[in-house]
Design a protein around this motif. Structure first.
Motif, PDB file in Angstrom:
ATOM      1  N   VAL A  92      -0.294  -3.231  -6.109  1.00  0.00           N
ATOM      2  CA  VAL A  92       0.825  -2.442  -6.596  1.00  0.00           C
ATOM      3  C   VAL A  92       1.732  -2.033  -5.439  1.00  0.00           C
ATOM      4  CG1 VAL A  92      -0.353  -0.199  -6.420  1.00  0.00           C
ATOM      5  CG2 VAL A  92       1.440  -0.538  -8.142  1.00  0.00           C
ATOM      6  N   TYR A 131       0.490  -3.593 -15.609  1.00  0.00           N
ATOM      7  CA  TYR A 131      -0.858  -3.711 -15.052  1.00  0.00           C
ATOM      8  C   TYR A 131      -1.750  -4.727 -15.772  1.00  0.00           C
ATOM      9  CZ  TYR A 131       0.768   0.275 -12.452  1.00  0.00           C
ATOM     10  OH  TYR A 131       1.512   1.083 -11.641  1.00  0.00           O
ATOM     11  N   MET A 165      -4.333  -3.880  -8.040  1.00  0.00           N
ATOM     12  CA  MET A 165      -3.647  -4.188  -9.287  1.00  0.00           C
ATOM     13  C   MET A 165      -3.711  -5.686  -9.576  1.00  0.00           C
ATOM     14  SD  MET A 165       0.430  -3.888 -10.220  1.00  0.00           S
ATOM     15  CE  MET A 165       0.833  -5.343  -9.200  1.00  0.00           C
ATOM     16  N   LEU A 192      -7.212   0.979 -17.149  1.00  0.00           N
ATOM     17  CA  LEU A 192      -6.112   1.866 -16.760  1.00  0.00           C
ATOM     18  C   LEU A 192      -6.534   3.318 -16.913  1.00  0.00           C
ATOM     19  CD1 LEU A 192      -3.322   1.343 -15.649  1.00  0.00           C
ATOM     20  CD2 LEU A 192      -2.399   1.513 -17.964  1.00  0.00           C
TER      21      LEU A 192
END
Length: 318
Positions: A92, A131, A165, A192
Motif C-alpha cells: 500500500v 484491497y 497489501m 480487512l
C-alpha cells in the motif's frame, strides 16, 4: 466517594471507545485513498539501471480493467527466459518500483515478471483502493493482456508474489483466476476487518485494538465500505485460500507490528492446498528479503521451481 469512583470508572470505560469510534468514522475515507507514491523519472532510471546489470528488457504494459480503469506497469524479460511468468504485487502507498528487489533475483533465475501499479497507486488510475475486491478482477485483465501480447506463444506457468497489501491481493487473485498456479505472500492481511484491529491498536497494541479501541475498527470499516460500495467482510485472503486449493508459501516477519504474524498464521490454518510457512525472526514489516536475502531467494525459487516442473493443469490441481 464510592459513587464518585463509580462515575470515574464509567467515564474511563466509555469515553475511550467513544473517541475511538469517532476517530474510526473520520478515518474511514483515508484507507480507501492511500498516499500515492508517484512513479518519477528518477525511480524509472533506478529500475532501468538495475535491469541493465542483468541484461533484462523492459516494456510498458497498459491494461484496461473491467470498469474502464487504466492500469499501467511493465513486462520485464530476462536474458534467458525459462517460459514462466511471475506477477509482482507491491504494498500500500507504494508503486511497482517497490518490488524491483524481488524482480531482480527472479529475472536472474530466468522468470519473466509483470510489475503493475495497483489501482489508485503509482501511475495507474482509479478513485480508490479496495484491497482485493476490485483488484482480483484487475489481475484477470492483466493476465488476459499478457496472453494477448505474448500470442501465439503463451506463458508456460504463471505465479504470483506480493507483499503486504499486494500479498493479500495476490492470494485473492489466485482464488479468482486458476491460471495463477502458486503464490508467495509476505506479510499478508488475513482480512480487512482483522487488519483494522491492528490499525485501531496504533499498530503496536493489537489487543487494545480488539478490545477498548475496537469501535475504531468497526466504524472505520463500516464507513469505508459504505463509501466504496463493497462488503469488507469479503475482502479476505483467509477465505480465498480456503476457496481454492492452490499452493502457497506464506512469509511472516517476526517483528512486524503493522500486520503481525497472527494474520499469516490464520491464512496458513485456512489454506486447503499445499502450504508452507516461514517466519523470519527479527524482520520488520515486508523486510524478509533485507534480513535474510539469500534464504528468501532460495525459498522463493525452490517453491516456484517445484510447480514449474509440472504441467500447468497438474500444477493448478496440486
Amino acid at each position: 466517594m464510592k459513587r464518585r469512583l463509580i462515575r470515574i470508572a464509567i467515564i474511563l470505560l466509555l469515553v475511550p471507545p467513544l473517541i475511538a469510534a469517532v476517530g474510526g468514522w473520520l478515518a474511514g475515507p483515508t484507507f480507501l485513498h492511500p498516499l500515492r507514491r508517484e512513479l518519477t523519472s528518477d525511480l524509472i532510471k533506478e529500475a532501468d539501471a538495475d535491469f541493465a546489470t542483468i541484461h533484462a528488457q523492459k516494456e510498458d504494459l497498459v491494461v484496461t480493467a473491467a470498469d474502464g480503469t487504466k492500469l499501467r506497469g511493465w513486462k520485464v524479460r530476462p536474458q534467458n527466459p525459462n517460459g514462466s511468468w511471475v506477477l509482482l504485487f507491491h504494498g500500500v502507498a507504494d508503486n511497482r518500483v517497490g518490488v524491483v528487489g524481488q524482480a531482480h533475483f527472479l529475472l536472474q533465475a530466468g522468470y519473466s515478471v509483470v510489475m503493475m501499479d495497483s489501482r489508485a497507486h503509482g501511475s495507474s488510475e482509479g478513485p480508490m483502493a479496495t484491497y482485493g475486491w476490485l483488484e482480483r478482477h484487475d489481475t484477470t485483465a492483466i493476465i488476459d493482456a499478457l496472453y494477448a501480447s505474448e500470442a501465439p506463444a503463451h506463458p508456460q506457468h504463471i505465479f504470483a508474489l506480493g507483499e503486504s497489501m499486494g500479498a493479500g491481493m495476490a492470494l485473492q487473485s489466485a482464488a479468482a483466476d486458476p491460471r495463477i498456479e502458486a503464490v508467495v505472500a509476505e506479510a499478508a492481511f488475513a482480512s480487512l476487518r482483522e487488519a483494522a484491529y491492528d490499525y485501531a491498536g496504533l499498530q503496536k497494541y493489537p489487543l487494545l485494538g480488539q478490545t477498548l479501541f475496537a469501535p475504531c475498527a468497526w466504524t472505520m470499516i463500516y464507513r469505508g465500505e459504505t463509501l466504496a460500495g463493497f462488503p469488507a467482510a469479503e475482502v479476505s485472503p483467509q477465505k480465498s485460500v480456503a476457496a481454492r486449493n492452490f499452493p502457497v508459501l506464506l512469509i511472516c516477519d517476526g517483528a512486524d507490528t503493522t500486520l503481525p504474524c497472527r494474520h499469516t498464521q490464520k491464512i496458513f490454518a485456512a489454506a486447503t492446498g499445499p502450504k508452507e510457512l516461514w517466519e523470519v525472526p527479527g524482520a520488520f514489516h515486508t523486510a524478509a528479503i533485507a534480513y535474510q536475502p539469500a534464504e528468501f531467494e532460495r525459498r522463493v525459487l525452490a517453491f516456484f521451481a517445484r510447480y514449474a516442473s509440472v504441467a500447468p493443469a497438474e500444477s493448478v490441481a496440486k
